[in-house]
Design a protein around this motif. Structure first.
Motif, short mmCIF file in Angstrom:
data_model
loop_
_atom_site.label_atom_id
_atom_site.label_comp_id
_atom_site.label_asym_id
_atom_site.label_seq_id
_atom_site.Cartn_x
_atom_site.Cartn_y
_atom_site.Cartn_z
N LEU A 513 0.84 -1.19 0.00
CA LEU A 513 0.00 0.00 0.00
C LEU A 513 0.88 1.25 0.00
O LEU A 513 1.79 1.40 0.81
CB LEU A 513 -0.92 0.00 1.22
N GLY A 514 0.60 2.14 -0.97
CA GLY A 514 1.35 3.38 -1.10
C GLY A 514 2.61 3.27 -1.92
O GLY A 514 3.28 4.29 -2.18
N GLN A 515 2.98 2.04 -2.37
CA GLN A 515 4.22 1.86 -3.13
C GLN A 515 3.99 1.23 -4.50
O GLN A 515 4.95 0.88 -5.19
CB GLN A 515 5.20 1.01 -2.34
N GLY A 516 2.76 1.06 -4.89
CA GLY A 516 2.49 0.52 -6.22
C GLY A 516 2.09 -0.95 -6.19
O GLY A 516 2.01 -1.58 -5.13
N ALA A 517 1.84 -1.49 -7.39
CA ALA A 517 1.40 -2.88 -7.54
C ALA A 517 2.10 -3.51 -8.73
O ALA A 517 2.48 -2.81 -9.69
CB ALA A 517 -0.10 -2.95 -7.70
N THR A 518 2.27 -4.82 -8.68
CA THR A 518 2.88 -5.58 -9.77
C THR A 518 1.96 -6.73 -10.14
O THR A 518 1.69 -7.61 -9.31
CB THR A 518 4.26 -6.13 -9.35
N PHE A 519 1.46 -6.71 -11.36
CA PHE A 519 0.60 -7.77 -11.88
C PHE A 519 1.42 -8.65 -12.82
O PHE A 519 2.16 -8.12 -13.67
CB PHE A 519 -0.60 -7.20 -12.61
N THR A 520 1.29 -9.97 -12.66
CA THR A 520 2.06 -10.93 -13.47
C THR A 520 1.10 -11.84 -14.22
O THR A 520 0.31 -12.57 -13.60
CB THR A 520 3.00 -11.77 -12.60
N LEU A 521 1.18 -11.77 -15.56
CA LEU A 521 0.40 -12.67 -16.42
C LEU A 521 1.32 -13.80 -16.86
O LEU A 521 2.35 -13.56 -17.50
CB LEU A 521 -0.13 -11.91 -17.64
N THR A 522 0.97 -15.04 -16.51
CA THR A 522 1.76 -16.22 -16.88
C THR A 522 1.01 -17.02 -17.91
O THR A 522 -0.17 -17.35 -17.72
CB THR A 522 2.04 -17.09 -15.64
N LEU A 523 1.69 -17.35 -19.03
CA LEU A 523 1.08 -18.11 -20.11
C LEU A 523 2.01 -19.25 -20.52
O LEU A 523 3.25 -19.12 -20.42
CB LEU A 523 0.81 -17.22 -21.33
N PRO A 524 1.46 -20.38 -20.98
CA PRO A 524 2.31 -21.50 -21.40
C PRO A 524 3.20 -21.11 -22.58
O PRO A 524 2.76 -20.42 -23.50
CB PRO A 524 1.29 -22.59 -21.80
N ARG A 525 4.43 -21.57 -22.54
CA ARG A 525 5.36 -21.27 -23.62
C ARG A 525 5.08 -22.16 -24.82
O ARG A 525 4.80 -23.36 -24.68
CB ARG A 525 6.79 -21.47 -23.14
N ALA A 526 5.15 -21.59 -26.01
CA ALA A 526 4.90 -22.34 -27.23
C ALA A 526 6.09 -23.25 -27.52
O ALA A 526 7.24 -22.88 -27.26
CB ALA A 526 4.66 -21.39 -28.39
N PRO A 527 5.85 -24.46 -28.03
CA PRO A 527 6.97 -25.36 -28.34
C PRO A 527 7.82 -24.82 -29.49
O PRO A 527 7.35 -24.08 -30.35
CB PRO A 527 6.25 -26.66 -28.74
N GLY A 528 9.08 -25.25 -29.48
CA GLY A 528 9.97 -24.86 -30.57
C GLY A 528 10.74 -23.60 -30.29
O GLY A 528 10.62 -22.93 -29.29
#
Length: 528
Positions: A513-528
């Motif tokens: 609170l008062g120092q910001g926020a960090t949102f992390t979107l995690t998605l599966p890595r494509a093969p190859g």
């Protein structure tokens, strides 16, 4: 005099009663030299005691069998246990066997295992006769030992059965001990208390099946359970569910486990059935199922209502926006500066309200499962580059610093490109909304072995700890009060997380609170 109750040793014992001359001493020496264990008896009473002590064989001189002694011998022979028939060798007078056997000897021969030897007796003949007699006697001792072992085993089984009955009787839950043929041996107090039947009221499993079923006649499940075969002692039968009708007319549901036990002495197999009354648990599960079904139906109705209302509201809002733009273009004549400012306010309010309606419509579609996904390999660098122009006006309006580290990301993910762009755009819009003017926003890409993370961080107002757990719930905002300066429905993050999860990913947040926020979107890595 031999000790009562002794067992014969390796050398079989032979009791001697030869009261005349030195016959006893001579016979004792001969037998000892031949490997026997002679026991000299001074009179018929001593001989009778030797027979009672299960001596191996008896040698008695004919002259010792006067009527009183003979009767005493016959009484001792009659008192033998059923397995015993002690062999007796009678030494007769010389030449006596060439004539008719005397009546006294005949009486003994008729009621005992008697061998008559005429004196003088050759040592080899006596030894051979005794060995033959003792061979049969050993078979009798083997039978005695077998009977003793059987009696001990039966006593152990009876005691074990008694302990088992006591354990079943005092068990705190329903238990039934019954035989393979269907005889009920013991019921626990809990069994009779729950069913209301007295222990002697229903004595067989067939009677229990007929009386304790919920249908007409015997319940097949009960009959099958009681008649189920087993694979030997200790083998459990598959657990079954019984629908039991009590003597009071109640219907109960039992989970029953049955195991096969060791057989009784008469060969009958034992089975033990233990039950747990799960009636209330089953009713609770049914109520929960019904409540879940009603909740799902209500949720579907809610989603359908929101979708319908959103569609109905968008039509007049689009008309309002269109007419406002037409008026601003002067189709109805020139506007004063004040009129133009009012038209612009109407247009901004219409676009804001239309944005809220679209959020509700998108959320309703996701809830109803009407959103389709085109998942394929997506290049993150191109996707992140396409998002920056969409938020540039908002960044410039608040003089914010924007750092795009994702331009160096060469990773590809398995995702729907349009849905992923929608998530990133929503995260950036939230970051701009909750960061004061002059703040900073950074977007970065962190490739992993199996997944790729897209991180959106700001130095804005942050999120209170008590809000973190609910930030992704529908209609929840960081500032949710009447004086809030931040507009919105609180659906953006809920929609974004649902989209991420339906693509096999996740959306998470960390904040102070008062120092910001960090949102992390995690998605599966494509093969190859």
């Amino acid at each position: 005099m031999p000790e009562r109750g002794t067992r014969p040793g390796p050398a079989a014992s032979v009791a001697l009663l030869t009261p005349t001359g030195r016959d006893a001493a001579v016979a004792q020496a001969v037998l000892s030299n031949a490997g026997f264990a002679p026991v000299v008896c001074v009179d018929m009473r001593a001989l009778r005691d030797a027979i009672g002590a299960e001596v191996g064989a008896v040698i008695v001189a004919e002259e010792a069998l006067h009527p009183a002694a003979r009767d005493a011998l016959l009484a001792a022979l009659d008192a033998q246990p059923s397995w015993s028939n002690v062999p007796i060798v009678v030494l007769t007078g010389e030449g006596e066997l060439s004539r008719t056997i005397p009546p006294g000897l005949q009486a003994v021969a008729d009621r005992a295992n008697v061998t008559l030897l005429e004196r003088p007796v050759r040592v080899a003949t006596l030894v051979t006769a005794l060995r033959s007699a003792l061979h049969g006697r050993r078979r009798q001792f083997d039978l005695r030992d077998h009977l003793d072992e059987r009696r001990v085993a039966e006593q152990v089984l009876r005691e074990s059965e008694s302990r088992l009955r006591d354990a079943v009787l005092s068990a705190p839950y329903p238990m039934m001990l019954y035989t393979e043929g269907g005889e009920v041996l013991q019921l626990s107090h809990a069994w009779t208390a729950l069913t209301g039947y007295e222990p002697d009221e229903l004595r067989t499993t067939a009677e229990w099946a007929a009386r304790a079923s919920t249908g007409n006649g015997a319940d097949p499940s009960l009959r099958d359970e009681f008649a189920a075969p087993d694979d030997g002692a200790g083998s459990p039968m598959p657990p079954r569910e019984w629908h039991v009708r009590t003597a009071r007319g109640d219907e109960r549901t039992w989970d029953v486990h049955t195991v096969a036990l060791a057989p009784l002495p008469d060969g009958r197999r034992l089975h033990l059935a233990a039950a747990i009354d799960v009636t209330e648990f089953r009713q609770l599960l049914e109520r929960e199922r019904q409540a879940r079904q009603q909740a799902e139906e209500a949720n579907r109705a809610k989603a359908e209502f929101l979708a319908m209302m959103s569609h109905e509201l968008r039509t007049p809002l689009n008309a309002i926006g269109g007419y406002a733009q037409l008026l601003a273009l002067g189709v109805r004549g020139p506007l004063t500066s004040e009129q133009l400012a009012d038209i612009q306010r109407i247009d901004r309010s219409q676009r804001h309200l239309l944005s809220l309606i679209n959020d509700i419509l998108n959320f309703a579609k996701i809830e109803a499962g009407h959103v389709t996904f085109d998942v394929r390999p997506v290049a993150l660098r191109e996707l992140l580059q396409s998002v920056e122009p969409l938020v540039s006006p908002q960044l410039r309006a608040k003089a914010m610093r924007y750092t795009e580290a994702g331009l160096e990301c060469e990773a590809r993910v398995m995702a729907d490109a349009e849905k992923t762009r929608q998530i990133v755009l929503n995260l950036l819009s939230n970051a701009i909304k909750f960061t004061p003017p002059g703040g900073s926003i950074a977007v970065s890409c962190v490739p992993g072995e199996d997944a790729v993370r897209v991180v959106v961080a700001d130095n804005g107002i942050g999120i209170a700890p008590e809000k973190l757990a609910a930030i992704f719930e529908p209609f929840v905002q960081v500032e949710r009060h009447f004086t809030s300066t931040h507009e919105g429905t609180g659906l953006g993050l809920a929609i974004s997380r649902d989209l991420a999860r339906r693509m096999g990913g996740e959306l998470e947040v960390e904040s102070t609170l008062g120092q910001g926020a960090t949102f992390t979107l995690t998605l599966p890595r494509a093969p190859g």
